[in-house]
Design an enzyme around this catalytic site. Structure first.
Site, PDB file in Angstrom:
ATOM      1  N   HIS A  81      91.685 -48.783 -26.293  1.00  0.00           N
ATOM      2  CA  HIS A  81      91.946 -48.276 -27.405  1.00  0.00           C
ATOM      3  C   HIS A  81      91.760 -46.879 -27.773  1.00  0.00           C
ATOM      4  O   HIS A  81      90.430 -46.480 -27.275  1.00  0.00           O
ATOM      5  CB  HIS A  81      91.702 -49.259 -28.617  1.00  0.00           C
ATOM      6  N   ASP A 129      91.207 -45.432 -30.921  1.00  0.00           N
ATOM      7  CA  ASP A 129      90.557 -45.048 -32.210  1.00  0.00           C
ATOM      8  C   ASP A 129      89.009 -45.253 -31.976  1.00  0.00           C
ATOM      9  O   ASP A 129      88.544 -45.965 -31.309  1.00  0.00           O
ATOM     10  CB  ASP A 129      91.209 -45.677 -33.099  1.00  0.00           C
ATOM     11  N   HIS A 158      79.479 -47.945 -32.662  1.00  0.00           N
ATOM     12  CA  HIS A 158      79.797 -47.912 -34.002  1.00  0.00           C
ATOM     13  C   HIS A 158      78.558 -47.265 -34.739  1.00  0.00           C
ATOM     14  O   HIS A 158      77.997 -47.460 -36.021  1.00  0.00           O
ATOM     15  CB  HIS A 158      79.967 -49.324 -34.829  1.00  0.00           C
ATOM     16  N   GLU A 209      92.785 -50.194 -33.075  1.00  0.00           N
ATOM     17  CA  GLU A 209      92.009 -51.523 -32.528  1.00  0.00           C
ATOM     18  C   GLU A 209      90.703 -51.915 -33.513  1.00  0.00           C
ATOM     19  O   GLU A 209      90.490 -53.054 -33.838  1.00  0.00           O
ATOM     20  CB  GLU A 209      91.629 -51.295 -31.240  1.00  0.00           C
ATOM     21  N   GLU A 210      89.876 -50.750 -33.872  1.00  0.00           N
ATOM     22  CA  GLU A 210      88.753 -50.986 -34.664  1.00  0.00           C
ATOM     23  C   GLU A 210      89.153 -51.523 -35.978  1.00  0.00           C
ATOM     24  O   GLU A 210      88.206 -51.930 -36.523  1.00  0.00           O
ATOM     25  CB  GLU A 210      88.128 -49.532 -34.741  1.00  0.00           C
TER      26      GLU A 210
END
Length: 417
Positions: A85, A87, A388, A182-183
């Site tokens: 992904h 993002d 994150h 995706e996040e």
């Protein structure tokens, strides 16, 4: 594998290029992709795919990138795909990322220069003890790095470049899929399965070197709306029922020693409030609910509603609504029907001279939903860590092993026919 091990410098440069492009997704947006800036990276990826000879590379209007590595084998083989992904998480800033390379790591504390209070210590990042002599990439201290999942993007792109240049390596048709959002749980909402045209695949979005994940959480999302009673605070006695205070009571009534992320691990699930907003008259909270079985997931949803009902009895003039929706399900329920997909993934990792670590993931990937869309899809390590957060890091050498694993997967499916 010696001839497949010269990826370090190009892989490092590729990853740093991607990391510098801000691609944070936005859960408050209703568009696809949720942020237009994700397409900036998508355009770069399409251009690179075209430059290495993948002539059908394209990005669609929703920000999905597709491409095909043509087969070099004459055998009739399944079409596999590799997915990452684009993002990055909205949990931490992804703007003006400044990647820093810590060459030849020797176990020292890594102090990030733009905020010296951000320090990576081996005692707190256990996988660093396996990185002695390797090259570690971090951000500068004010942003996340974006290794989740730009490490996966870089690994897939490097493997694609290798396979396009080395036509003697035998493999079937390989599809490439890069997804937005995706996040925020929307990574495959608008994927075009016809355009993808694959039978199964592998997401490259895992953490520790050698890990292959064939089991994820099952996941629901819940939205709780409280309608309180608002009156002038000077004349509120016996009348006001503050939606803010009702919501606070509900959240406070949830368990603190169990059923919460900070008190659970391994196969334990949880109920987690992720946002809360409101006024006296109305308040809204969003929750995520997680467990490894659908039965326990349903129990957690029922527990949340019972907690709400109990608290609401104290506020007879207020009302509530609770909506629980499925987000994704444990992909193991699908993958167990197709054991070779995971078996060949394990063999590919071992051919890269590392120990394969089959495991569960306390989270989800695009593969969770793709598996239930008819494309069984376990998750392979990309080497990302502390995602994150401002302490996020990745090892160049671990990414290189991910590249080797991708190439090995393609070769093994061809060898086994």
């Amino acid at each position: 594998m010696s001839k497949y091990t010269n990826f370090n410098k190009s892989l490092e440069q590729r990853f740093i290029k991607y990391a510098k492009i801000d691609t944070q997704s936005d859960p408050a947006s209703s568009t696809c992709p949720s942020t237009e800036k994700q397409k900036n990276l998508g355009k770069n990826l399409v251009q690179e795919l075209l430059e290495i000879g993948i002539s059908d590379a394209e990005m669609d209007e929703n920000g999905y990138v597709y491409g095909t590595i043509p087969a070099t084998s004459e055998k009739k083989l399944p079409v596999i795909f590799f997915c990452s992904h684009m993002d990055t998480s909205p949990d931490c800033s992804g703007e003006n990322v400044k990647p820093i390379i810590h060459d030849n790591y020797q176990g020292q504390d890594l102090i990030l220069p733009d905020d010296p209070s951000i320090v990576l210590k081996m005692a707190e990042h256990k996988d660093l003890k396996h990185q002695i002599g390797n090259d570690i990439i971090t951000a500068s201290g004010t942003t996340l790095l974006g290794a989740d999942n730009k490490a996966g993007l870089a690994a897939i792109m490097e493997a694609a470049s290798f396979l396009m240049k080395n036509q003697t390596v035998q493999h079937g048709t390989i599809k490439i899929l890069f997804t937005p959002d995706e996040e925020i749980g929307r990574g495959v909402d608008k994927v075009n399965l016809t355009k993808l045209g694959a039978d199964f695949g592998y997401t490259i979005d895992g953490e520790t070197l050698g890990s292959i994940e064939d089991e994820t959480f099952s996941a629901d999302g819940a939205v709780l709306l409280i309608n309180g009673v608002s009156t002038h605070p000077g004349f509120a006695k016996g009348k006001m029922e503050s939606a803010i205070k009702i919501m606070a009571d509900i959240i406070a009534a949830l368990p603190k020693e169990t059923l919460t992320p900070e008190a659970t691990h391994q196969k334990e699930g949880f109920i987690h409030p992720v946002s809360f907003s409101g006024q006296v008259e109305q308040a809204e909270a969003h929750f995520i609910i997680r467990d490894f079985t659908d039965e326990k997931l349903a129990e957690h949803g029922e527990f949340l509603e019972e907690t709400v009902k109990t608290i609401m009895r104290n506020y007879p003039n207020s009302t509530y609504s609770l909506e629980i929706k499925a987000q994704y399900r444990n992909m193991k329920q699908v993958l167990d029907k197709y054991p070779k997909i995971v078996e060949y993934g394990v063999e590919a990792i071992e051919r890269a001279s590392i120990v394969a670590k089959p495991q569960s993931i306390r989270g989800g990937t695009d593969g969770s939903r793709l598996s239930y869309m008819g494309l069984p899809c376990p998750n392979i390590f990309a080497g990302e860590h502390a995602f994150h957060s401002k302490q996020e890091w990745v090892s160049v050498q671990d990414m290189e092993k991910a590249v080797q694993t991708i190439i090995n997967i393609a070769m093994i499916w061809e060898e086994k026919g």
